[in-house]
Write a protein that holds these residues in place. Structure first.
Motif, mmCIF file in Angstrom:
data_model
loop_
_atom_site.group_PDB
_atom_site.id
_atom_site.type_symbol
_atom_site.label_atom_id
_atom_site.label_comp_id
_atom_site.label_asym_id
_atom_site.label_seq_id
_atom_site.Cartn_x
_atom_site.Cartn_y
_atom_site.Cartn_z
ATOM 1 N N UNK A 1 -5.238 4.526 10.724
ATOM 2 C CA UNK A 1 -5.799 5.510 9.799
ATOM 3 C C UNK A 1 -4.956 6.785 9.785
ATOM 4 N N UNK A 2 -4.518 7.246 10.956
ATOM 5 C CA UNK A 2 -3.658 8.428 11.023
ATOM 6 C C UNK A 2 -2.337 8.170 10.289
ATOM 7 N N UNK A 3 -1.797 6.967 10.440
ATOM 8 C CA UNK A 3 -0.549 6.599 9.760
ATOM 9 C C UNK A 3 -0.720 6.688 8.248
ATOM 10 N N UNK A 4 -1.865 6.264 7.737
ATOM 11 C CA UNK A 4 -2.124 6.339 6.302
ATOM 12 C C UNK A 4 -2.113 7.784 5.816
ATOM 13 N N UNK A 5 -2.697 8.677 6.615
ATOM 14 C CA UNK A 5 -2.753 10.085 6.224
ATOM 15 C C UNK A 5 -1.391 10.756 6.317
ATOM 16 N N UNK A 6 -0.462 10.193 7.066
ATOM 17 C CA UNK A 6 0.848 10.805 7.281
ATOM 18 C C UNK A 6 1.845 10.432 6.176
ATOM 19 N N UNK A 7 1.403 10.531 4.955
ATOM 20 C CA UNK A 7 2.281 10.281 3.820
ATOM 21 C C UNK A 7 2.465 8.830 3.457
ATOM 22 N N UNK A 8 1.696 7.940 4.056
ATOM 23 C CA UNK A 8 1.839 6.514 3.765
ATOM 24 C C UNK A 8 0.792 5.996 2.787
ATOM 25 N N UNK A 9 -0.090 6.878 2.344
ATOM 26 C CA UNK A 9 -1.019 6.516 1.274
ATOM 27 C C UNK A 9 -0.520 7.193 0.007
ATOM 28 N N UNK A 10 0.118 6.474 -0.909
ATOM 29 C CA UNK A 10 0.706 7.104 -2.097
ATOM 30 C C UNK A 10 -0.373 7.568 -3.065
ATOM 31 N N UNK A 11 -0.028 8.571 -3.848
ATOM 32 C CA UNK A 11 -0.973 9.079 -4.848
ATOM 33 C C UNK A 11 -1.437 7.963 -5.770
ATOM 34 N N UNK A 12 -0.492 7.054 -6.114
ATOM 35 C CA UNK A 12 -0.854 5.929 -6.974
ATOM 36 C C UNK A 12 -1.887 5.027 -6.318
ATOM 37 N N UNK A 13 -1.922 5.028 -4.994
ATOM 38 C CA UNK A 13 -2.846 4.155 -4.293
ATOM 39 C C UNK A 13 -4.299 4.442 -4.596
ATOM 40 N N UNK A 14 -4.567 5.654 -5.082
ATOM 41 C CA UNK A 14 -5.941 5.971 -5.466
ATOM 42 C C UNK A 14 -6.440 5.054 -6.580
ATOM 43 N N UNK A 15 -5.516 4.621 -7.424
ATOM 44 C CA UNK A 15 -5.901 3.862 -8.612
ATOM 45 C C UNK A 15 -6.735 2.645 -8.253
ATOM 46 N N UNK A 16 -6.357 1.942 -7.198
ATOM 47 C CA UNK A 16 -7.082 0.723 -6.834
ATOM 48 C C UNK A 16 -8.517 1.028 -6.474
ATOM 49 N N UNK A 17 -8.712 2.129 -5.744
ATOM 50 C CA UNK A 17 -10.086 2.462 -5.382
ATOM 51 C C UNK A 17 -10.861 3.036 -6.573
ATOM 52 N N UNK A 18 -10.172 3.770 -7.428
ATOM 53 C CA UNK A 18 -10.829 4.281 -8.618
ATOM 54 C C UNK A 18 -11.373 3.148 -9.484
ATOM 55 N N UNK A 19 -10.639 2.032 -9.512
ATOM 56 C CA UNK A 19 -11.067 0.892 -10.329
ATOM 57 C C UNK A 19 -12.425 0.367 -9.886
ATOM 58 N N UNK A 20 -12.711 0.481 -8.612
ATOM 59 C CA UNK A 20 -13.961 -0.063 -8.105
ATOM 60 C C UNK A 20 -14.979 0.981 -7.732
ATOM 61 N N UNK A 21 -14.573 2.245 -7.608
ATOM 62 C CA UNK A 21 -15.452 3.240 -6.999
ATOM 63 C C UNK A 21 -15.884 4.356 -7.912
ATOM 64 N N UNK A 22 -15.339 4.477 -9.097
ATOM 65 C CA UNK A 22 -15.732 5.592 -9.966
ATOM 66 C C UNK A 22 -16.459 5.056 -11.184
#
Length: 301
Positions: free
Chosen positions: A280-301
């Motif tokens: 989880x810390x690794x993800x927060x350290x710049x390894x979660x790209x801004x584009x990666x939000x899109x996948x969760x937005x598809x299911x969560x918004x």
């Protein structure tokens, strides 16, 4: 993001791997003999229960009882194709998560036609392949590149409803329903690491990891917010993103090892801690790209 949860996408990605540990899903894999043991070890490291069934005589029963099926078409022959067809048809009928890995489908007409026949069946789920394999599928033509993606083939964003393409490379690419996410794969970051430790079966293992993620995301609308509105396409996309990130983390750990054997062990060890704080810390350290939000937005918004 409003999902009935205050967790942000990186936390949810890590939570998927905690779910695997907690639920211990049964993952059926019709494996490639070259990588079967490695994939079984990888699934066990995640906390899943691997089941490597190969006979068409039991394929319907096995697929029905598994929490997800991963169909790897490496070393394809007529017997394996029959088993694969039964697994795909059964998974579609009983609505079980399915991952199809069209190994080397651009290498021969037999492989490509076999994959096209499987894709013609009415199923939903994940197609996991390198850029060459996905290009061969989309264009219906051979690339003669075997299991390697040598050329930078241009891919179409047109993906059939309910299906997701998890495309591997220096960057992984997740394509679904006219949407896309680019993710650092861990394969392109270490010129003297990943290239030196080109671990046989790591691509097959990504398919297995995707199947494990998909098994705990699919059908969990109360847990993974809103996917009933988006259908299996969103669940498969979220699973593909999580699997890609989990393998990127593991490949980075492998690249730091001193030798091929140690790299393989390091990769398995890294998969075993994806449910913990380090990932989880690794993800927060710049390894979660801004584009990666899109996948969760598809299911969560």
């Amino acid at each position: 993001m409003s999902c009935g949860s205050e967790e942000m996408p990186p936390q949810l990605a890590a939570r998927i791997f905690r779910e695997i540990k907690d639920r211990m899903p049964l993952i059926h894999m019709l494996p490639n003999a070259v990588s079967a043991a490695f994939c079984a070890d990888g699934l066990a490291a995640l906390g899943a229960r691997p089941l490597m069934a190969v006979s068409a005589l039991e394929m319907e029963e096995i697929t029905q009882q598994a929490d997800a099926s991963v169909i790897n078409l490496g070393q394809l022959d007529a017997g394996k194709l029959e088993a694969a067809s039964l697994a795909v048809e059964t998974a579609a009928r009983v609505k079980k998560p399915l991952v199809l890995d069209p190994v080397g489908c651009g290498a021969s007409q037999f492989r490509l036609q076999s994959v096209q026949d499987l894709l013609a069946l009415p199923w939903q789920g994940i197609i996991k392949g390198n850029r060459s394999e996905i290009y061969s599928i989309q264009q219906g033509r051979l690339t003669w590149e075997g299991i390697d993606a040598v050329e930078e083939h241009e891919l179409s964003g047109r993906i059939p409803p309910g299906r997701v393409c998890l495309v591997t490379g220096a960057e992984d690419l997740v394509l679904w329903d006219k949407k896309s996410v680019r993710l650092s794969s861990g394969r392109g970051r270490f010129p003297t690491g990943i290239s030196r430790y080109n671990i046989v079966g790591s691509g097959c293992l990504l398919g297995a990891v995707a199947g494990a993620c998909y098994s705990v995301v699919s059908g969990r609308t109360a847990f993974f917010c809103g996917m009933d509105r988006q259908g299996q396409g969103a669940a498969a996309a979220v699973s593909s993103v999580a699997a890609s990130l989990g393998m990127a983390f593991a490949l980075e750990k492998a690249a730091l090892a001193q030798g091929y054997g140690m790299a393989k062990t390091a990769l398995l060890d890294a998969l075993s801690v994806l449910d913990g704080k380090e990932f989880e810390d690794w993800l927060w350290q710049g390894n979660w790209p801004e584009e990666g939000w899109t996948a969760w937005e598809a299911g969560c918004i």
